[in-house]
Write an enzyme that holds these catalytic residues in place. Structure first.
Site, PDB file in Angstrom:
ATOM      1  N   LYS A  24       0.931  -1.227   0.051  1.00  0.00           N
ATOM      2  CA  LYS A  24       0.372   0.012   0.167  1.00  0.00           C
ATOM      3  C   LYS A  24       0.721   1.220  -0.074  1.00  0.00           C
ATOM      4  O   LYS A  24       1.983   1.365   0.586  1.00  0.00           O
ATOM      5  CB  LYS A  24      -0.874  -0.136   1.192  1.00  0.00           C
ATOM      6  CG  LYS A  24      -2.064   1.163   1.325  1.00  0.00           C
ATOM      7  CD  LYS A  24      -3.020   0.868   2.323  1.00  0.00           C
ATOM      8  CE  LYS A  24      -3.890   2.005   2.518  1.00  0.00           C
ATOM      9  NZ  LYS A  24      -4.948   1.893   3.646  1.00  0.00           N
ATOM     10  N   SER A  65     -10.311  -0.305   6.947  1.00  0.00           N
ATOM     11  CA  SER A  65      -9.856  -0.161   5.615  1.00  0.00           C
ATOM     12  C   SER A  65      -9.095  -1.349   4.896  1.00  0.00           C
ATOM     13  O   SER A  65      -8.683  -1.338   4.038  1.00  0.00           O
ATOM     14  CB  SER A  65      -8.738   1.052   5.425  1.00  0.00           C
ATOM     15  OG  SER A  65      -9.503   2.446   5.316  1.00  0.00           O
ATOM     16  N   SER A 122      -9.950   2.208   2.614  1.00  0.00           N
ATOM     17  CA  SER A 122      -8.963   2.946   1.820  1.00  0.00           C
ATOM     18  C   SER A 122      -7.893   1.893   1.012  1.00  0.00           C
ATOM     19  O   SER A 122      -7.414   2.353   0.001  1.00  0.00           O
ATOM     20  CB  SER A 122      -8.088   3.941   2.774  1.00  0.00           C
ATOM     21  OG  SER A 122      -7.492   3.187   3.448  1.00  0.00           O
TER      22      SER A 122
HETATM   23  N1  GLN Z   1     -13.765   4.560   6.075  1.00  0.00           N
HETATM   24  C1  GLN Z   1     -12.915   4.732   7.057  1.00  0.00           C
HETATM   25  C2  GLN Z   1     -12.760   6.279   7.011  1.00  0.00           C
HETATM   26  O1  GLN Z   1     -12.870   6.681   6.136  1.00  0.00           O
HETATM   27  C3  GLN Z   1     -11.732   4.049   7.668  1.00  0.00           C
HETATM   28  C4  GLN Z   1     -10.719   4.178   6.780  1.00  0.00           C
HETATM   29  C5  GLN Z   1      -9.595   3.546   7.328  1.00  0.00           C
HETATM   30  O2  GLN Z   1      -9.525   2.345   8.018  1.00  0.00           O
HETATM   31  N2  GLN Z   1      -8.333   4.010   6.947  1.00  0.00           N
HETATM   32  O3  GLN Z   1     -11.968   6.771   7.826  1.00  0.00           O
END
Ligand code: GLN
Length: 484
Positions: free
Chosen positions: A76, A175, A151
């Site tokens: 990532k 995410s 994400s």
């Molecule tokens: N969808 C969540 C957010 O927008 C979690 C994102 C994540 O786990 N990095 O914050």
């Protein structure tokens, strides 16, 4: 070749059925062929990958190969990689070449694995659909109209499309698990503190945790073996021995106590999704597990609590992106204030700015007690709910997401409905617990994920529980037809 698991690839390398250089080239070709549509990579690093493969082949020839030696992986783009652009999905870091490796990257390097490139993601890991990336959206390989989740959407899509054997993700509020669910792969968010966060660009430091994204639980165990462990450079990383996570995979599930939180099966859960999860639970009963209804009464407070704490932490973490020290700087600033304002105004996307504003507000004098302090208190209540539950059951199960992958644009203009899609994953981060998502059926032609939540540092059990399910079902082996 591209349907092989990590242990099958390792075996092929050991038996010299193919070299790491050949394997790496094979995957680089697949990326070339398919990623134009998918956009799962921000940066592909062919030269570096082939050099690493050559070094791995030398290790293998000398009989020094380990489980991941010579195996190509996708990282990532939130992990700093020495000499390679590390963008975090943001224009702000589009020109940032990291001067050092994150501990996770360092560990993969030491294991002799090969990095294919850096995967696409929501900007600074904020999002659930990969629509906030500066580098464009990632498409879900099952249906190009559908979001891959976020994400870690690029990391999920590249594994689902079999253009990378496995990848890494990070999970602040879901995410890893949510994109794994939406793309039909296996994802594990370990206990907070299990994996070093050093060199992993911070979103919300008290919630962020790295983990593997793979095609099955065995692969996740192999990845976790390399990723986990103490690191003196991260003060929140726990000094706790790392077991061999593959050792317990074959344990029988006879007598396993599974808790089903009634709040996870309530209003808001898609009917077909509920049926898919019910079917998975029945498989567990056949494997000898017992089911108990439990309650996590503060579940409804998880989303609002998270959306105070995560923005508060991000407003602090992102203050270093000021156009001075590194990253994007606006053209022709007239003075220092103009430089700050325009660099941040132009460098950050809309969702990131929204979070910074919410966070700065929640932390400001006069509102701190009402929002941030209150959120921290509720966070404790949420952890206590889980503590009570784990006094009675071994693992908790439910859906990873309320519905399968939605379409692009469906929630993009409505942040609150986007935030609500994280309802089942977020509490796990607030409590710091480990959680997994495994493929458990199809809903309207799109994958459904079963979430398995464990007690602190119970990753070995989660992997065992997931692996046993994968011995009696084949959802994890299914993939989007075009890429099989
Ligand atoms: N969808 C969540 C957010 O927008 C979690 C994102 C994540 O786990 N990095 O914050």
């Amino acid at each position: 070749m591209h349907n092989k698991t990590l242990s099958e690839l390792a075996q092929g390398l050991r038996e010299k059925a193919f070299s790491s250089a050949e394997l790496t080239q094979y995957y680089l070709d697949r990326i070339q062929q398919h990623d134009g549509n998918l956009n799962s990579f921000i940066t592909v690093t062919p030269e570096r990958a082939l050099a690493q493969a050559k070094a791995a082949d030398a290790l293998l020839a000398a009989g020094k190969g380990e489980a991941l030696t010579g195996i190509p992986l996708a990282q990532k783009d939130i992990f700093c990689t020495d000499g390679v652009r590390t963008s975090c999905g943001s224009k702000m870091l589009d020109n940032f070449i990291a001067p050092y490796n994150a501990t996770v990257i360092e560990k993969f390097n030491r294991a002799g694995s090969v990095m294919l490139g850096k995967t696409n993601m929501d900007e600074f890991a904020m999002g659930s659909s990969n629509e906030t990336s500066f580098y464009g959206t990632v498409k879900n390989p099952w249906d190009l109209q559908a979001v891959p989740g976020g994400s870690s959407g690029g990391s999920a899509a590249c594994v689902a499309a079999r253009i990378a054997p496995a990848s890494t993700g990070t999970d602040t509020g879901g995410s890893i698990r949510q994109p794994a669910a939406l793309c039909g792969i296996t994802g594990l968010k370990p206990t907070y503190g299990r994996i070093s966060r050093y060199g992993m660009i911070a979103f919300a430091s008290s919630l962020d945790q790295a983990g593997p994204m793979t095609r099955n639980a065995e692969d996740a165990a192999i990845m976790l073996n390399t990723m986990a462990g103490f690191d003196a450079r991260d003060s929140t990383c726990l000094d706790k021995p790392v077991p061999d996570y593959t050792a317990d995979l074959d344990n029988r599930l006879q007598g396993l106590k599974i808790g089903l939180p009634k709040e996870y099966f309530a209003e808001g859960l898609d009917g077909a999704m509920a049926s898919a999860i019910d079917a998975a639970i029945k498989e567990y009963q056949k494997l000898g597990a017992t089911i108990k209804e439990i309650s996590l009464p503060n579940t409804h407070l998880a989303v609002p609590t998270y959306y105070v704490i995560a923005p508060a932490e991000c407003s602090s973490n992102l203050s270093r992106m000021d156009g001075v020290r590194f990253g994007y700087r606006c053209e022709n600033p007239v003075d220092l204030e103009d430089l700050y304002k325009r660099s941040r105004g132009e460098g950050f996307g809309e969702e990131v700015k929204r979070r910074i504003m919410v966070g700065a507000y929640a932390l400001s004098a006069g509102y701190y007690d009402a929002y941030y302090l209150k959120a921290q208190q509720i966070r404790q209540l949420i952890s206590d709910d889980f503590k009570k539950a784990f006094a009675e059951v071994d693992v908790i199960m439910g859906p990873t997401t309320p519905e399968p992958a939605f379409n692009f644009g469906e929630k993009g203009n409505d942040p609150v409905s986007m935030y609500l899609s994280d309802i089942y994953t977020i509490a796990v981060n607030l409590a710091g617990l480990p959680g997994m998502s495994v493929p458990a059926g199809m809903v309207n032609g799109r994958p459904a994920g079963l979430q398995i939540i464990g007690n602190y540092f119970d990753e070995a059990r989660l992997l065992n529980v997931a692996h046993q399910y994968q011995q009696v079902t084949d959802w994890h082996q299914q993939g989007p037809e075009k890429y099989l």
